[in-house]
Design an enzyme around this catalytic site. Structure first.
Site, PDB file in Angstrom:
ATOM      1  N   LYS A  41       0.823  -1.202   0.000  1.00  0.00           N
ATOM      2  CA  LYS A  41       0.000   0.000   0.000  1.00  0.00           C
ATOM      3  C   LYS A  41       0.865   1.264   0.000  1.00  0.00           C
ATOM      4  O   LYS A  41       0.564   2.246  -0.682  1.00  0.00           O
ATOM      5  CB  LYS A  41      -0.944   0.009   1.198  1.00  0.00           C
ATOM      6  CG  LYS A  41      -2.138  -0.908   1.063  1.00  0.00           C
ATOM      7  CD  LYS A  41      -2.980  -0.493  -0.119  1.00  0.00           C
ATOM      8  CE  LYS A  41      -4.363  -1.049  -0.092  1.00  0.00           C
ATOM      9  NZ  LYS A  41      -5.163  -0.603  -1.256  1.00  0.00           N
ATOM     10  N   SER A  80     -11.302  -6.752   6.883  1.00  0.00           N
ATOM     11  CA  SER A  80     -12.008  -6.194   8.044  1.00  0.00           C
ATOM     12  C   SER A  80     -13.298  -6.956   8.324  1.00  0.00           C
ATOM     13  O   SER A  80     -13.616  -7.280   9.475  1.00  0.00           O
ATOM     14  CB  SER A  80     -12.332  -4.713   7.805  1.00  0.00           C
ATOM     15  OG  SER A  80     -11.177  -3.979   7.523  1.00  0.00           O
TER      16      SER A  80
END
Length: 202
Positions: A41, A80
């Site tokens: 990322k 998540s």
């Protein structure tokens, strides 16, 4: 152009600190807690900024969300949502002492639209996080409180760090958790709230 990066590109690889991370911070790729996902990322966002600076003629804004929760559109869950699913399924008898910021997926979508339409968003990064950092145990307690009997399998206990480290020797998925044990990273969405609060969505 608005791209979705991650809070992972901001707050990792640094010594513990009380001061919240903000958009001026970048993850230190040499840090012990920098896993491959975090590294990817960070490198991807850096590459986007470098490309815009090199090529010119493009306007870039970046949204850096914390852990994204909320309604899902299909069976292909994010990491998540997998945490919530694992808690509800009772897959973990006790949870590791791991902390992260959280944000609702609808707020992330709203922030993207504001960054896309507001002239003042040009060349800026925006953290998407709601409130305080939470532990996995905090999330488990919210599920138990809000879902009642549907959350009967959700664990009530937090595993001691030594037990998580021991289990990580036999469970590969836990190895990525070990560097994060007990690390609390505070972050703030103050910039997004102040700079884009009045942005008109079209």
């Amino acid at each position: 152009m608005v791209i979705t990066s991650s809070l992972g590109a901001i707050g990792y690889g640094h010594p513990p600190r009380e001061k919240p991370f903000d958009e001026t911070d970048w993850t230190n790729l040499g840090g012990a807690d920098v896993q491959p996902y975090i590294k990817s990322k960070t490198l991807a966002e850096r590459a986007a900024w470098d490309f815009v600076a090199r090529e010119g003629g493009l306007e870039l804004s970046v949204v850096n969300p914390a852990g994204i929760f909320g309604p899902v559109l299909g069976p292909d869950f994010s990491g998540s949502i997998e945490i919530v699913k694992s808690l509800l399924d009772g897959a973990m008898p006790a949870v590791p002492r791991v902390y992260f910021g959280v944000v609702d997926v609808r707020d992330v979508a709203d922030l993207h639209l504001r960054a896309m339409t507001a002239p003042q968003a040009k060349g800026e990064r925006f953290i998407a996080v709601s409130g305080e950092t939470m532990s996995i145990l905090d999330i488990a307690l919210v599920l138990r409180r809000e879902l009642g009997p549907a959350a009967r399998r959700v664990p009530r206990l937090q595993a001691p760090d030594w037990l998580v480290r021991l289990a990580a020797n036999r469970i590969p998925l836990l190895r990525a958790v070990v560097p994060m044990l007990g690390r609390v990273r505070h972050s703030t969405s103050a910039k997004a709230r102040s700079l884009l609060a009045g942005a008109v969505q079209r």
